[in-house]
Scaffold this active site. Structure first.
Site, mmCIF file in Angstrom:
data_model
loop_
_atom_site.group_PDB
_atom_site.id
_atom_site.type_symbol
_atom_site.label_atom_id
_atom_site.label_comp_id
_atom_site.label_asym_id
_atom_site.label_seq_id
_atom_site.Cartn_x
_atom_site.Cartn_y
_atom_site.Cartn_z
ATOM 1 N N LEU A 131 0.893 -1.153 0.000
ATOM 2 C CA LEU A 131 0.000 0.000 0.000
ATOM 3 C C LEU A 131 0.927 1.198 0.000
ATOM 4 O O LEU A 131 1.685 1.396 0.956
ATOM 5 C CB LEU A 131 -0.912 0.010 1.230
ATOM 6 N N ASP A 132 0.919 1.982 -1.084
ATOM 7 C CA ASP A 132 1.949 2.999 -1.259
ATOM 8 C C ASP A 132 1.905 4.078 -0.179
ATOM 9 O O ASP A 132 0.916 4.220 0.546
ATOM 10 C CB ASP A 132 1.854 3.632 -2.655
ATOM 11 N N ARG A 133 2.980 4.830 -0.078
ATOM 12 C CA ARG A 133 3.171 5.800 1.006
ATOM 13 C C ARG A 133 2.007 6.774 1.147
ATOM 14 O O ARG A 133 1.578 7.091 2.255
ATOM 15 C CB ARG A 133 4.466 6.582 0.762
ATOM 16 N N SER A 167 -1.098 6.387 0.167
ATOM 17 C CA SER A 167 -2.409 5.761 0.331
ATOM 18 C C SER A 167 -2.650 5.412 1.794
ATOM 19 O O SER A 167 -1.722 5.347 2.597
ATOM 20 C CB SER A 167 -2.524 4.519 -0.547
#
Length: 244
Positions: free
Chosen positions: A105-107, A109
């Site tokens: 889960l990207d930074r 998000s």
């Protein structure tokens, strides 16, 4: 895994908190390969060393899954020298086991991250096309056309590779933004952000609200909870894993 402090090994086995394990070490109740240890800095490798408490071998670490609400700005990793915080920084002493994020889960998000020490479950949850779906609440700038959305549903192309079909359902429109419920069965890097940007509608907010049978619910940002035995069994069954 490598060598770790004895108190961490004992805590990971579910016998006691790290603080209580330290007291046991100082009291001479812990041994490594037959040698009683009093040094709190002593390390051992639980895969190769015989660590015992009161002469009894340590039990196998319990199978564990933690549901965590990752805030924006936190990196989904166990360590990153370039990040201010990673998801493991949010866990307290009640999670002594070494757990790893099951998927990305990207930074920027937010939302649900599952962390586990169950390697088989982790592999099943991150396998493309698997039964463990991921659900997101996605806000984009602008209002994509029906034709654009249908193209994404059918499977967009990223990096020259065709993605699996996905579900995209309109939820709300407000001003110059649109919100969607997106369901994926795979997790390419920044997939949702990239496919919406590819049709000209950048994502302004992305929240993962569900993974398989687990929902984010009212879990506050930065908080976490351990899945119950029943929840873990349900998730493993969904992933196609038989109970051992």
């Amino acid at each position: 895994m490598g060598a770790e402090r004895l108190q961490k090994i004992i805590a990971a086995a579910g016998l006691a908190s790290r603080r209580k394990a330290e007291a046991w070490i100082l009291d001479g109740r812990v041994s490594v390969n037959g040698e009683v240890v009093h040094d709190l800095a002593r390390r051992a490798d639980p895969r190769h060393d015989d660590v015992r408490v009161d002469g009894e071998a340590l039990p196998e670490p319990r199978r564990l899954v933690v549901a965590l609400h990752k805030p924006r700005g936190v990196v989904t990793s166990v360590s990153d020298p370039h990040a201010d915080r990673v998801v493991t920084d949010l866990l307290g002493d009640d999670v002594p086991e070494r757990v790893y994020p099951a998927g990305r889960l990207d930074r920027e998000s937010e939302g649900l991250v599952l962390m586990t020490n169950d390697g088989a479950l982790m592999e099943a949850m991150t396998r493309p096309g698997g039964a463990v779906e991921k659900v997101y609440r996605v806000t984009v700038r602008g209002r994509p056309t029906a034709v654009d959305l249908e193209a994404l549903r059918a499977g967009a192309t990223l990096g020259g590779r065709r993605l699996l079909p996905c579900t995209i359902m309109a939820v709300a429109e407000s001003g110059r933004s649109s919100q969607y419920r997106v369901v994926l069965h795979e997790g390419k890097k920044n997939q949702i952000r990239r496919i919406f940007k590819g049709i000209g509608y950048p994502v302004s907010r992305l929240v993962r609200t569900g993974i398989g049978s687990v929902r984010l619910g009212d879990l506050a940002a930065g908080q976490y909870r351990q899945l119950s035995v029943a929840e873990l069994a349900e998730l493993r069954a969904l992933a196609g894993l038989a109970e051992e």
